[in-house]
Design a protein around this motif. Structure first.
Motif, mmCIF file in Angstrom:
data_model
loop_
_atom_site.group_PDB
_atom_site.id
_atom_site.type_symbol
_atom_site.label_atom_id
_atom_site.label_comp_id
_atom_site.label_asym_id
_atom_site.label_seq_id
_atom_site.Cartn_x
_atom_site.Cartn_y
_atom_site.Cartn_z
ATOM 1 N N ASP A 13 89.895 105.074 70.771
ATOM 2 C CA ASP A 13 90.205 105.201 69.444
ATOM 3 C C ASP A 13 90.895 103.952 69.016
ATOM 4 O OD1 ASP A 13 92.759 105.147 71.011
ATOM 5 O OD2 ASP A 13 93.242 106.987 70.441
ATOM 6 N N ARG A 107 81.280 118.079 66.934
ATOM 7 C CA ARG A 107 82.282 117.660 66.289
ATOM 8 C C ARG A 107 83.616 118.342 66.530
ATOM 9 N NH1 ARG A 107 82.030 114.355 60.737
ATOM 10 N NH2 ARG A 107 80.996 116.152 60.194
ATOM 11 N N GLY A 111 88.967 115.670 66.226
ATOM 12 C CA GLY A 111 88.268 114.468 66.078
ATOM 13 C C GLY A 111 87.273 113.955 67.293
ATOM 14 N N LEU A 112 87.525 114.645 68.312
ATOM 15 C CA LEU A 112 86.491 114.275 69.267
ATOM 16 C C LEU A 112 85.098 114.755 69.167
ATOM 17 C CD1 LEU A 112 88.787 115.220 72.423
ATOM 18 C CD2 LEU A 112 88.656 113.019 71.460
ATOM 19 N N SER A 250 83.597 114.385 76.173
ATOM 20 C CA SER A 250 83.932 114.166 74.867
ATOM 21 C C SER A 250 84.813 112.990 74.766
ATOM 22 C CB SER A 250 84.876 115.367 74.403
ATOM 23 O OG SER A 250 84.377 116.503 74.819
ATOM 24 N N ASN A 252 86.351 109.705 71.604
ATOM 25 C CA ASN A 252 86.524 109.268 70.331
ATOM 26 C C ASN A 252 85.519 107.933 70.210
ATOM 27 O OD1 ASN A 252 88.865 110.625 69.010
ATOM 28 N ND2 ASN A 252 90.019 109.730 70.749
#
Length: 265
Positions: A13, A107, A111-112, A250, A252
């Motif tokens: 991120d 999605r 946000g992952l 999973s 970002n």
């Protein structure tokens, strides 16, 4: 011929963390020599090429600077990020690759981006190659292998952080790469990934290998949900969920570049 290209940092991120992948989406496949030349020019761990079958269905192929790769997790995450960004109303995607099969990508509200991959747990070895033992500066406590890499397991995460590789010796293990791993105090487990035979000295973050690492550590720790850290210089974080014969990975992603390349077919 002009092609739109995106470069995305996956499993992070932060702007300059994770692993970078280039993503190119086309209506028809480019020639293999051209795809390989583009990947070599990009000089990233992988360049992903997507062939659009419908708005939410794509075939995907991955190329390192050296060769086509059977399976790449971080470039799949980067590709999904690009498609979701272009189609913000989408909640799910379907990717297909010959060596992996169907992959459902979703999605999440946090946000992952979650990727549904086949589980590929490593198996014990009858004998350990001398090039593996000589190619790692610290002797592992256990060695296993799946169809992607040798798994060198250590008793202390400090060993993973200070370990050095002899790339020339590890390259002799081709077509297999090498992942080193240990249980972690802050995370469930950590790893590093060496692949001199197929792409480079050390991969910053490797999604595909976690389809083997997650089931290995899930069994060892008795946990279906694990958080993994790849301890490269750039670093990366992966959330792993074990579901029967599948592993949900999973992470970002952060955009870095969008542009146009000019190439001759």
């Amino acid at each position: 011929m002009q092609l739109e290209i995106d470069i995305i940092n996956a499993f992070t991120d932060t702007q300059f963390g994770g692993n970078s992948a280039a993503v190119i989406i086309t209506k028809e496949w480019l020639s293999e020599p051209l795809m390989q030349s583009i990947a070599a020019q990009n000089n990233l761990s992988e360049t992903a090429f997507l062939r659009r079958r419908s708005d939410s269905e794509y075939q995907i192929r991955w190329f390192s600077p050296l060769t086509e790769i059977d399976f790449c997790g971080h470039a799949t995450l980067a590709s999904a990020f690009v498609v979701f960004r272009r189609h913000p109303h989408f909640k799910g995607l379907n990717f297909f690759a010959e060596a992996v099969g169907n992959m459902h990508i979703s999605r999440n509200s946090d946000g992952l981006i979650s990727m549904d991959f086949p589980s590929r747990p490593p198996q014990p070895l009858a004998s350990i190659p001398s090039d593996l033992l000589e190619g790692l500066s610290i002797t592992p406590t256990e060695v296993l292998r799946n169809n992607q890499a040798y798994f060198a397991v250590y008793s202390a995460e400090e060993d993973i952080l200070r370990l050095q590789q002899d790339a020339a010796k590890l390259a002799r293990l081709a077509p297999y790469d090498v992942v080193v791993t240990a249980q972690s105090k802050k995370y469930d487990f950590i790893s590093r990934y060496f692949w001199p035979a197929n792409g480079g000295a050390e991969d910053p973050v490797t999604g595909s290998i976690h389809t083997g690492l997650a089931p290995y550590w899930g069994e060892k720790l008795g946990k279906p949900s694990l958080i993994a850290h790849q301890a490269s210089k750039r670093g990366g974080l992966q959330h792993c969920q074990l579901e029967e014969e599948r592993v949900i990975i999973s992470g970002n992603a952060v955009p870095y570049l969008n542009g146009i390349i000019d190439v001759a077919e």
